[in-house]
Every structure is written in structure tokens, then in C-alpha cells.
Design a protein around this motif. Structure first.
Motif, mmCIF file in Angstrom:
data_model
loop_
_atom_site.group_PDB
_atom_site.id
_atom_site.type_symbol
_atom_site.label_atom_id
_atom_site.label_comp_id
_atom_site.label_asym_id
_atom_site.label_seq_id
_atom_site.Cartn_x
_atom_site.Cartn_y
_atom_site.Cartn_z
ATOM 1 N N GLY A 205 4.707 -4.984 -2.835
ATOM 2 C CA GLY A 205 3.951 -6.226 -2.886
ATOM 3 C C GLY A 205 2.498 -6.024 -3.306
ATOM 4 N N ILE A 206 1.638 -6.921 -2.819
ATOM 5 C CA ILE A 206 0.218 -6.937 -3.163
ATOM 6 C C ILE A 206 -0.609 -6.545 -1.941
ATOM 7 C CG2 ILE A 206 -1.715 -8.356 -3.973
ATOM 8 C CD1 ILE A 206 0.407 -8.016 -6.069
ATOM 9 N N ILE A 207 -1.639 -5.754 -2.148
ATOM 10 C CA ILE A 207 -2.653 -5.513 -1.126
ATOM 11 C C ILE A 207 -3.958 -6.083 -1.661
ATOM 12 C CG2 ILE A 207 -4.015 -3.761 0.085
ATOM 13 C CD1 ILE A 207 -1.540 -2.064 0.304
ATOM 14 N N GLY A 208 -4.609 -6.900 -0.861
ATOM 15 C CA GLY A 208 -5.781 -7.635 -1.295
ATOM 16 C C GLY A 208 -5.429 -9.118 -1.360
ATOM 17 N N PRO A 209 -6.320 -9.926 -1.930
ATOM 18 C CA PRO A 209 -7.522 -9.527 -2.668
ATOM 19 C C PRO A 209 -8.696 -9.219 -1.745
ATOM 20 C CG PRO A 209 -7.329 -11.910 -2.640
ATOM 21 C CD PRO A 209 -6.100 -11.392 -1.959
ATOM 22 N N PHE A 210 -9.612 -8.377 -2.252
ATOM 23 C CA PHE A 210 -10.903 -8.139 -1.638
ATOM 24 C C PHE A 210 -11.966 -8.505 -2.672
ATOM 25 C CE2 PHE A 210 -8.215 -4.805 0.504
ATOM 26 C CZ PHE A 210 -8.067 -5.529 1.689
ATOM 27 N N PHE A 211 -13.091 -9.036 -2.201
ATOM 28 C CA PHE A 211 -14.065 -9.632 -3.105
ATOM 29 C C PHE A 211 -15.395 -8.879 -3.114
ATOM 30 C CE2 PHE A 211 -11.196 -12.974 -1.631
ATOM 31 C CZ PHE A 211 -10.758 -13.509 -2.839
ATOM 32 N N PHE A 212 -15.928 -8.704 -4.325
ATOM 33 C CA PHE A 212 -17.289 -8.225 -4.522
ATOM 34 C C PHE A 212 -18.112 -9.422 -5.007
ATOM 35 C CE2 PHE A 212 -14.685 -4.474 -5.147
ATOM 36 C CZ PHE A 212 -15.400 -3.444 -4.541
ATOM 37 N N HIS A 213 -19.253 -9.658 -4.396
ATOM 38 C CA HIS A 213 -20.083 -10.790 -4.804
ATOM 39 C C HIS A 213 -21.198 -10.384 -5.752
ATOM 40 C CE1 HIS A 213 -17.992 -13.473 -2.075
ATOM 41 N NE2 HIS A 213 -18.046 -12.518 -1.177
ATOM 42 N N ASP A 214 -21.362 -9.081 -5.934
ATOM 43 C CA ASP A 214 -22.320 -8.559 -6.903
ATOM 44 C C ASP A 214 -21.612 -7.530 -7.773
ATOM 45 O OD1 ASP A 214 -24.740 -9.930 -5.922
ATOM 46 O OD2 ASP A 214 -24.451 -8.692 -4.128
ATOM 47 N N GLU A 324 7.747 -10.089 -3.309
ATOM 48 C CA GLU A 324 7.806 -8.632 -3.289
ATOM 49 C C GLU A 324 8.740 -8.094 -4.368
ATOM 50 O OE1 GLU A 324 9.702 -5.340 -0.300
ATOM 51 O OE2 GLU A 324 8.334 -6.805 0.598
ATOM 52 N N ASP A 325 9.880 -8.757 -4.543
ATOM 53 C CA ASP A 325 10.841 -8.256 -5.533
ATOM 54 C C ASP A 325 10.272 -8.321 -6.946
ATOM 55 O OD1 ASP A 325 13.587 -7.332 -6.179
ATOM 56 O OD2 ASP A 325 13.684 -9.251 -7.249
ATOM 57 N N LEU A 326 9.460 -9.338 -7.229
ATOM 58 C CA LEU A 326 8.833 -9.453 -8.540
ATOM 59 C C LEU A 326 7.845 -8.308 -8.756
ATOM 60 C CD1 LEU A 326 9.101 -11.562 -10.814
ATOM 61 C CD2 LEU A 326 7.032 -12.648 -9.924
ATOM 62 N N CYS A 327 7.089 -7.966 -7.721
ATOM 63 C CA CYS A 327 6.153 -6.839 -7.810
ATOM 64 C C CYS A 327 6.897 -5.525 -8.041
ATOM 65 C CB CYS A 327 5.320 -6.749 -6.529
ATOM 66 S SG CYS A 327 4.245 -8.166 -6.232
ATOM 67 N N ARG A 328 8.008 -5.365 -7.356
ATOM 68 C CA ARG A 328 8.791 -4.137 -7.510
ATOM 69 C C ARG A 328 9.272 -3.981 -8.947
ATOM 70 N NH1 ARG A 328 13.955 -3.321 -7.890
ATOM 71 N NH2 ARG A 328 14.449 -5.455 -7.246
ATOM 72 N N ARG A 329 9.794 -5.063 -9.523
ATOM 73 C CA ARG A 329 10.295 -4.976 -10.889
ATOM 74 C C ARG A 329 9.166 -4.722 -11.889
ATOM 75 N NH1 ARG A 329 13.935 -10.219 -11.432
ATOM 76 N NH2 ARG A 329 12.901 -10.892 -9.535
ATOM 77 N N ALA A 330 7.993 -5.312 -11.639
ATOM 78 C CA ALA A 330 6.853 -5.082 -12.530
ATOM 79 C C ALA A 330 6.425 -3.619 -12.485
ATOM 80 C CB ALA A 330 5.689 -5.991 -12.142
ATOM 81 N N CYS A 331 6.360 -3.047 -11.293
ATOM 82 C CA CYS A 331 5.950 -1.647 -11.159
ATOM 83 C C CYS A 331 6.976 -0.705 -11.786
ATOM 84 C CB CYS A 331 5.732 -1.298 -9.689
ATOM 85 S SG CYS A 331 4.280 -2.078 -8.951
ATOM 86 N N GLN A 332 8.233 -1.021 -11.631
ATOM 87 C CA GLN A 332 9.257 -0.153 -12.203
ATOM 88 C C GLN A 332 9.307 -0.246 -13.727
ATOM 89 O OE1 GLN A 332 12.854 -1.221 -10.104
ATOM 90 N NE2 GLN A 332 12.400 0.159 -8.397
ATOM 91 N N SER A 333 8.753 -1.332 -14.294
ATOM 92 C CA SER A 333 8.762 -1.473 -15.750
ATOM 93 C C SER A 333 7.640 -0.677 -16.419
ATOM 94 C CB SER A 333 8.637 -2.948 -16.133
ATOM 95 O OG SER A 333 7.332 -3.444 -15.852
#
Length: 353
Positions: A205-214, A324-333
Motif C-alpha cells: 500500500g501507501i505510506i504517507g502523505p507527509f508534508f513539507f511547507h518549505d 492495496e492490490d492496485l499498489c501491489r500490481r503497480a510495484c510488480q510492473s
């Protein structure tokens, strides 16, 4: 779907997302009709679209095998010429959808018409020695995957991207098609409110988002690694097996950052001067660039947030919606993209994804 039924890029993305969530074509059709208030595509074509994404990492039309009916007619070439004269910044993918042509046929006619893609200078154009570095990385990485296929499920791909309230120009997708170089310059409203977003994607899956303001600096990046990124990774992944990837941006290259990664992911991180050297000017090789950011931005800017708080909420919501399954397929591609990089050698691969 029938010849006169066309799906936009964002509609195709939503169909793939819904199927990853529900794994039921009938439910996808109901979601489509509810969202767009129009007749949904058939079950067959929903499944074909999902199969296409599974095989290639893209939701765009597949090239049809066999001997196709010729569409390379003078009439169609004139349609192509007129389309790019009217809107020279449209992508070949969108033009193919709007003209009801395969991308292969469209690109063949564009070549015959002398239409070439001219990119603004802010695209990561390849330098003379970049293709060798890219091919070397692709070969090393693909050999590692051959030795251990589970590697694709253990790499954590990370990146930063800028989001603006007025809509930020995506430097990777700015292409101007013309027969001669128009020497275009992109002008933007300076100092428009926005945030820099860090996010990571892996098969889980995804971890984040985390933000930078500068502006991201070595100090702010290391602080973010210590205080937010590393604890989040530790909570979701097995640190003893995880590979961490980031590109060669100056904040990533700073000695304290590299020392942190050497200690946290010994021999298991990818970047500039890392155990696995990342090739410069190669954002098209990482799943954050060809999958995560386009997926988020295609959906995100439809909402048109009015302030920074709404901007951050919209980004967070869109990332949480990614299955999560979409993320898995993207990473495997990723390995398919790297094989394409080896085959093309001296080209960016983003226009082929």
C-alpha cells in the motif's frame, strides 16, 4: 465496449480502482453509473481493462494482435493533423482515445505527418552517458529480481511532488507536438500557495502523505525520516527485509542522510552513492512517477481545493482510497518498465507506459 463508447483516462483509472476494491464487475458497473450518471461499460470490457492493467501496469488500450484493418487513410491523417493543430499539448494517449484510434496507428500517422514531441526544458532530458547508467541499473535490478522474485514486494519507492492550489504543471507530461520546435516556455503564477508532498508506495500500500511547507533541505528531510517516515515504515514493514529507494536529489545525497540509511537499511537502499546506484534523470523508472503521482493528480485536481487545509485533506483522502492490490500490481510492473528501458536504451520510457 462498442466502437462509439469511449472512456476518459480518469474513468479508466476509477474502473481499475473499483475492481481492486470489489473484485466484481457488476459492482464496478453500478459504481460507474452512480458516479458518472451514464450507461456503464459492459462486464466484458471492465474485465478486459483490468486484465490490461495487470499485464502492463497501464489502463490504456492494448495493441490488438493479428492483422488489423488499416486505418492509415488520408482522412484519418487529416483528423490527426487537425487535432494537434487545435491542441498541440494533448498527449498521444488522450488523442488516441478522442480520435478512436489505437496508439500504434496514431503514432505511425504522427510520424508520417512529421509531428514530433517537443518537451519544455524542465523535463529530465537524458544526457549522453545517462542511457548507459539506466541500462546498467536495469540489468542489475532485473538480475536481482531473477534471483529473488519477492524483491519487488519488499522495495519501498519514495518521492516528493509539489501540489499547488492553482494546479501545478507536471514537468513529466508537458509535451508539445509540432513539425518544428516551437521553443515553448511555460509561464506560471509565482508563489502560488501549495505544499511539497512526500509519499512512498510498496506492495502493501501507501505510506504517507507527509508534508513539507518549505523547500526540502537535507536537515528537513533527515528530520522527517527520523520523526515520521521511519516510524511509519517500521510499523508497516519488516525492516530486516525492506529496501528503501529515493532518487539523487541534493537533500537525499547529503552525508547525514546517507549515513542514516546505511545504518537503517544496510546494503538495502537505492539512491545516489547507495549500495544500489540510482541512475540520474530517471523518474520514469519508479512507480511513484508512472503510477502514484499521476493517479493522485488525475483525481485530486477535479476537487479544486480552495485553501491549504483542504489541499492536504484532498491529497490524504485520494491516497487512502488507493487499494492495496492496485499498489501491489503497480510495484510488480516495475520490472516490465526496466526491461523496456533496456530495449529502448537511449529513450525515456514514460510515453510507452
Amino acid at each position: 465496449m462498442s466502437g462509439d463508447f469511449h472512456l476518459s483516462s480518469s474513468e479508466r483509472i476509477e474502473i481499475v480502482k473499483w475492481y481492486a476494491i470489489h473484485e466484481n464487475a457488476a459492482e464496478v458497473a453500478r459504481q460507474f453509473q452512480y458516479r458518472y450518471d451514464q450507461t456503464p461499460p459492459s462486464r466484458k470490457h471492465i474485465l478486459n481493462l483490468v486484465r490490461k492493467f495487470d499485464e502492463t501496469g497501464s489502463a490504456q488500450d492494448a495493441i490488438i494482435s493479428g492483422r488489423p484493418r488499416s486505418v492509415n487513410t488520408e482522412e484519418n491523417k487529416e483528423r490527426v493533423r487537425a487535432a494537434f493543430q487545435e491542441n498541440p499539448t494533448t498527449s498521444s494517449r488522450r488523442a488516441a482515445l478522442e480520435l478512436n484510434l489505437s496508439r500504434t496507428s496514431l503514432q505511425r500517422m504522427m510520424k508520417e505527418l512529421g509531428l514530433k514531441p517537443y518537451r519544455p526544458q524542465l523535463l529530465h532530458a537524458l544526457h549522453d552517458d545517462d542511457p548507459d547508467r539506466r541500462c546498467e541499473f536495469a540489468e542489475i535490478f532485473l538480475n536481482l529480481v531473477d534471483d529473488d522474485p519477492s524483491l519487488l514486494d519488499r522495495i519501498f519507492w519514495t518521492d516528493e511532488s509539489t501540489f499547488k492550489l492553482n494546479g501545478h504543471v507536471n514537468r513529466h507530461n508537458c509535451v508539445y507536438y509540432a513539425t518544428e520546435n516551437p521553443h515553448i516556455v511555460i509561464s506560471q503564477v509565482m508563489n502560488a500557495p501549495g505544499v511539497i508532498v512526500w509519499a512512498g508506495i510498496w506492495s502493501g500500500g501507501i505510506i504517507g502523505p507527509f508534508f513539507f511547507h518549505d523547500t526540502v533541505t537535507a536537515e528537513s528531510y533527515l528530520e522527517k525520516l527520523n520523526d515520521e517516515i521511519f516510524p511509519a515504515i517500521e510499523n508497516r514493514m519488516n525492516l530486516e527485509e525492506t529496501f528503501y529507494m529515493h532518487d539523487g536529489a541534493p537533500p537525499h545525497y547529503a552525508q547525514p542522510v546517507r549515513q542514516f540509511l546505511h545504518e537503517t537499511f544496510p546494503d538495502r537502499w537505492i539512491g545516489r552513492r547507495a549500495p544500489i546506484e540510482w541512475p540520474v534523470r530517471s523518474p520514469d523508472l519508479t512507480s511513484t512517477d508512472f503510477f502514484l503521482w499521476p493517479m493522485i493528480k488525475d483525481s485530486f485536481y477535479v476537487t479544486k481545493p480552495e485553501n491549504i487545509h483542504a489541499l492536504k485533506d484532498a491529497i490524504t483522502t485520494e491516497m487512502q482510497r488507493l487499494p492495496e492490490d492496485l499498489c501491489r500490481r503497480a510495484c510488480q510492473s516495475v520490472s516490465k518498465g526496466l526491461q523496456l528501458c533496456k530495449n529502448l536504451q537511449d529513450e525515456n520510457i514514460e510515453q510507452y507506459l
